[in-house]
Design a protein around this motif. Structure first.
Motif, short mmCIF file in Angstrom:
data_model
loop_
_atom_site.label_atom_id
_atom_site.label_comp_id
_atom_site.label_asym_id
_atom_site.label_seq_id
_atom_site.Cartn_x
_atom_site.Cartn_y
_atom_site.Cartn_z
N ILE A 25 4.57 -9.90 -2.71
CA ILE A 25 4.76 -8.70 -1.88
C ILE A 25 5.36 -9.12 -0.54
CG2 ILE A 25 3.59 -6.81 -0.70
CD1 ILE A 25 1.53 -6.81 -2.94
N PRO A 26 6.44 -8.50 -0.11
CA PRO A 26 7.04 -8.85 1.19
C PRO A 26 6.03 -8.74 2.33
CG PRO A 26 8.49 -7.40 -0.06
CD PRO A 26 7.20 -7.45 -0.81
N GLN A 27 6.13 -9.63 3.30
CA GLN A 27 5.14 -9.68 4.38
C GLN A 27 5.08 -8.38 5.17
OE1 GLN A 27 5.76 -13.14 6.81
NE2 GLN A 27 4.64 -14.47 5.40
N TRP A 32 2.81 -1.76 10.05
CA TRP A 32 2.83 -0.47 10.72
C TRP A 32 4.22 -0.14 11.27
CZ3 TRP A 32 -2.19 0.73 13.92
CH2 TRP A 32 -3.26 0.83 13.03
N SER A 33 5.15 -1.06 11.18
CA SER A 33 6.52 -0.74 11.58
C SER A 33 7.17 0.21 10.58
CB SER A 33 7.37 -2.01 11.71
OG SER A 33 7.48 -2.68 10.46
N PHE A 39 1.75 6.80 8.30
CA PHE A 39 1.29 8.05 7.68
C PHE A 39 -0.01 7.83 6.92
CE2 PHE A 39 1.16 10.94 4.04
CZ PHE A 39 1.33 12.18 4.66
N PHE A 40 -0.04 6.81 6.05
CA PHE A 40 -1.24 6.54 5.27
C PHE A 40 -2.43 6.27 6.18
CE2 PHE A 40 1.52 4.83 1.60
CZ PHE A 40 1.44 6.03 0.92
N HIS A 41 -2.22 5.46 7.21
CA HIS A 41 -3.33 5.10 8.08
C HIS A 41 -3.85 6.31 8.85
CE1 HIS A 41 -5.87 2.14 10.00
NE2 HIS A 41 -5.56 2.64 11.18
N CYS A 42 -2.95 7.07 9.41
CA CYS A 42 -3.37 8.26 10.18
C CYS A 42 -4.15 9.23 9.30
CB CYS A 42 -2.16 8.95 10.78
SG CYS A 42 -1.40 8.07 12.16
N GLN A 43 -3.65 9.48 8.11
CA GLN A 43 -4.31 10.45 7.23
C GLN A 43 -5.66 9.94 6.74
OE1 GLN A 43 -2.44 12.85 8.42
NE2 GLN A 43 -2.72 13.88 6.46
#
Length: 238
Positions: A25-27, A32-33, A39-43
């Motif tokens: 998986i790419p780093q 969060w950039s 979006f996922f984190h806020c929701q």
């Protein structure tokens, strides 16, 4: 019926899967950039806070908290922002490198490398026990039951488990398996369980969010497009 994954080999399988993800998986995939991760984190934050408010457990001031599969301490950091003291939070993870990162971030926290079937925390000691996408990484049923039993052991009578995990299988990753509401209720017998469907399906969100955040919010209103359960699991008070 014998398990497809003996307990010892299940631990090794999980470790091997984490190693594979680290290689392949790419780093910046979860950085969060990327707007979709914001979006996922806020929701998810909104859903968790709403669940804690509904359960009269917010803010977390004075609460003792244990996070299962705590990684480098991302959710423990959130809990501290919600009122918990660093000295009152703890966690466990299979990956020593992640625990070392968490210790640098949270030097006063009670952090351990190890297997969540044997939690290094006293019985009836935590007001809140959390898990975020841990159980879907466990394929062996007896292993899941053992982890769930340890979560309940550590939890105070009347305490709360905060649950966030996939409802569905990931068709592109056979190393994870979705958990339906019936299985959650089996894992935590005798508990009061409130489950809410949350999180716009990641493939949809990754396409839509960079174009229109509002459009993603609207799509998230469609129940069939929500891929996770946010659960508030209340241990019966004695």
């Amino acid at each position: 019926m014998p398990s497809a994954y003996p307990t010892g080999s299940e631990i090794e399988r999980i470790r091997a899967e984490y190693a594979r993800r680290g290689r392949e998986i790419p780093q910046d995939f979860y950085s969060w950039s990327r707007p979709v991760n914001q979006f996922f984190h806020c929701q998810t934050l909104r859903a968790c806070v709403a669940a804690l408010v509904r359960e009269a457990l917010f803010p977390l001031t004075g609460k003792t908290i244990v996070d299962i599969g705590c990684g480098s301490g991302e959710w423990l950091t959130e809990f501290i922002q919600w009122g918990a003291r660093c000295a009152d939070v703890g966690g466990i993870d299979l990956r020593p490198d992640k625990i070392e990162e968490a210790r640098k971030r949270l030097p006063e926290a009670n952090l351990h490398t190890g297997d969540a079937r044997r939690l290094p925390f006293p019985s009836n000691s935590a007001d809140l026990v959390s898990q975020f996408t841990v159980f879907t990484s466990i394929l062996e049923p007896h292993f899941k039951k053992a982890v769930a039993a340890e979560m309940l052991r550590v939890l105070k009578p009347g305490g709360l488990i905060l649950w966030y995990d996939f409802r569905f299988n990931n068709p592109s990753n056979s190393s994870v398996r979705g958990i339906k509401s019936e299985e959650i209720r089996t894992l935590f017998p005798g508990c009061r369980i409130h489950l809410r469907r949350v999180t716009l399906a990641p493939p949809v969100a990754r396409f839509v969010v960079p174009i229109t955040w509002i459009g993603a919010l609207l799509l998230e209103k469609i129940p069939i497009l929500r891929t996770h359960y946010l659960g508030a699991i209340r241990k019966t008070a004695i």
